[in-house]
Design an enzyme around this catalytic site. Structure first.
Site, mmCIF file in Angstrom:
data_model
loop_
_atom_site.group_PDB
_atom_site.id
_atom_site.type_symbol
_atom_site.label_atom_id
_atom_site.label_comp_id
_atom_site.label_asym_id
_atom_site.label_seq_id
_atom_site.Cartn_x
_atom_site.Cartn_y
_atom_site.Cartn_z
ATOM 1 N N TYR A 251 8.970 7.963 -13.458
ATOM 2 C CA TYR A 251 10.119 6.737 -13.627
ATOM 3 C C TYR A 251 11.346 6.885 -12.779
ATOM 4 C CZ TYR A 251 8.158 3.865 -17.417
ATOM 5 O OH TYR A 251 7.237 2.957 -18.192
ATOM 6 N N LYS B 149 -1.881 16.236 -17.879
ATOM 7 C CA LYS B 149 -3.114 16.167 -16.842
ATOM 8 C C LYS B 149 -3.273 17.295 -16.023
ATOM 9 C CE LYS B 149 -6.445 13.528 -15.237
ATOM 10 N NZ LYS B 149 -7.627 13.444 -15.855
ATOM 11 N N ASP C 232 -6.224 11.302 -20.313
ATOM 12 C CA ASP C 232 -7.424 10.449 -20.616
ATOM 13 C C ASP C 232 -8.207 10.549 -21.790
ATOM 14 O OD1 ASP C 232 -8.114 12.938 -19.432
ATOM 15 O OD2 ASP C 232 -9.645 12.177 -18.239
ATOM 16 N N ASP D 102 4.608 6.126 -22.166
ATOM 17 C CA ASP D 102 4.658 4.466 -22.087
ATOM 18 C C ASP D 102 3.273 3.881 -22.504
ATOM 19 O OD1 ASP D 102 5.805 1.899 -21.605
ATOM 20 O OD2 ASP D 102 4.900 1.988 -19.558
ATOM 21 N N ASP E 154 2.004 2.126 -26.356
ATOM 22 C CA ASP E 154 1.271 0.573 -26.469
ATOM 23 C C ASP E 154 -0.152 0.755 -27.129
ATOM 24 O OD1 ASP E 154 3.448 -0.516 -25.447
ATOM 25 O OD2 ASP E 154 2.059 -1.634 -24.112
HETATM 26 C C1 IPM Z 1 8.839 0.480 -22.820
HETATM 27 C C2 IPM Z 1 8.957 -0.406 -21.918
HETATM 28 C C3 IPM Z 1 9.937 0.029 -20.739
HETATM 29 C C4 IPM Z 1 9.095 1.157 -19.919
HETATM 30 C C5 IPM Z 1 9.931 -0.865 -19.691
HETATM 31 C C6 IPM Z 1 10.417 -2.433 -20.059
HETATM 32 C C7 IPM Z 1 11.162 -0.506 -18.424
HETATM 33 O O1 IPM Z 1 7.568 -0.837 -21.376
HETATM 34 O O2 IPM Z 1 9.858 0.837 -23.433
HETATM 35 O O3 IPM Z 1 7.815 1.042 -23.138
HETATM 36 O O4 IPM Z 1 8.418 1.172 -19.403
HETATM 37 O O5 IPM Z 1 9.657 2.350 -20.356
HETATM 38 MG MG MG Z 2 6.213 0.396 -22.540
#
Ligand code: IPM
Ligand code: MG
Length: 358
Positions: free
Chosen positions: A141, A189, A221, A245, A249
């Site tokens: 990032y 990885k 993975d 990240d 999710d």
């Molecule tokens: C998160 C979000 C952020 C990230 C975005 C909105 C920049 O997806 O906090 O997970 O990728 O860190």
């Molecule tokens: Mg995110």
């Protein structure tokens, strides 16, 4: 001396859910004697609209003056065409960097009442309680070089970690494992990336300092696969910015509703930013539909991690648990049944808190 809490409502459903956190704080003040003061500032699209910058200087100063920041969400379709550095998301990234919020704690805990909402079979997720510790201020990032340079048809980013950056997030992972189930899985990885080999070596070097934690390593993975195959094998996962990240999710969906998940982003002084995992949900913004519980659980994390109020945190979490146990639901977790709006759900939590105060 009262705690200084900065409210950053942001965009989309952010203002509605932060308003519920404010109401809950009001009850903690009145019924539990909690001493705090709030300030508020603009961030994301709201700040861009007002000041042409998603993270203006006044907001940055207010962040540095706060003991804890309650952040709603940023982003929305109106801002998608802006240059990258004006986009709401870049405000969030600059805030993380400015406050050095390197440790991102993302718990994924299944509430028994919501087991049917998981994408996995109930028997795979019953009792699920995992924590992803994501490195938040380094990796791909922020790595240099990054660019789309001379040749407009080529672009690149760089995944960089120093041993210092790895060891401070690894320590956050080990310490979290000590407070919880004693297991830490480091995700990388290392079979392909040099940066991941360094990651693995540094994590391994620290292990003898935490003899009460069982450390394992997993390729990212495989970790993605294992999280779907048998998520309860994990206690704490520690990983880099991009992998975290993606995996967070994935982990969120195991619990059925992203509308239930809080997060904390902490720096070395344990000051922090607290935000729901779900984002700005522009499709339901302003309609009193959003689930405020992830925001309220984020407030509980703030009370625990930055504000030195573990008992109030536990009380708030218990109040939320009792509201769910009594069958009250917002639309995202109602499975088609009757649903409360944002405001009514916030009020239900306030009522449960008042009742507990006696
Ligand atoms: C998160 C979000 C952020 C990230 C975005 C909105 C920049 O997806 O906090 O997970 O990728 O860190
Ligand atoms: Mg995110």
């Amino acid at each position: 001396m009262s705690d200084k809490i900065l409210l950053l409502p942001g965009d989309g459903i952010g203002p509605e859910i932060v308003a519920e956190a404010e109401r809950v704080l009001g009850v903690l003040g009145e019924a539990y004697g909690y001493a705090y003061e709030t300030d508020r500032a603009l961030v994301g699209g709201a700040a861009y609209d007002a000041a042409g910058d998603p993270f203006p200087q006044v907001t940055e100063s207010a962040c540095h003056a706060a003991d804890a920041i309650l952040f709603g969400a940023v982003g929305g379709p109106a801002y998608d065409a802006l240059p990258r550095d004006k986009r709401p998301e870049s405000g969030l990234l600059r805030m993380r960097a400015s406050l050095d919020l390197f440790a991102n704690l993302r718990p994924a805990k299944l509430y028994p009442e919501l087991a049917a909402a998981s994408s996995l079979k109930p028997e795979l997720v019953a009792g699920l309680d995992i924590l992803i510790v994501r490195e938040l201020t380094g990796g791909i990032y922020f790595g240099q070089p990054r660019a789309q340079e001379d040749n407009p048809r080529r672009a690149y980013n760089t995944m960089v970690y120093s041993a210092e950056e790895i060891s401070r997030i690894a320590r956050a992972g080990f310490e979290a494992a000590q407070r919880r189930g004693g297991k830490l899985c480091s995700v990388d990885k290392a079979n392909v990336l040099e940066v991941s080999q360094l990651w693995r070596d540094v994590v391994e070097e620290l292990a003898p300092e935490y003899p009460d934690v069982t450390l394992s390593h997993m390729y990212v993975d495989n970790a993605a696969m294992q999280l779907v195959r048998d998520p309860r094998q994990f206690d704490v996962l520690v990983t880099g910015n991009l992998f975290g990240d993606i995996l967070s999710d994935l982990a969120a969906m195991l619990t059925g509703s992203i509308g239930m998940l809080p997060s904390a982003s902490l720096n070395a002084d344990s000051r922090g930013l607290y935000e729901p995992v779900h984002g700005s949900a522009p499709d339901i913004a302003g309609q009193d539909k959003a689930n405020p519980l992830a925001m309220l659980l984020s407030l509980a994390m703030a009370l625990r991690h930055s504000l030195g109020q573990p008992e109030l945190a536990a009380t708030l979490e218990a109040a939320i648990g009792s509201v769910l146990a009594s069958g009250q639901r917002t639309a995202d977790i109602a499975a088609g049944g009757p649903a409360l709006g944002t405001r009514a759900m916030g009020e239900a939590v306030c009522a449960a808190l008042r009742e507990r105060a006696g």
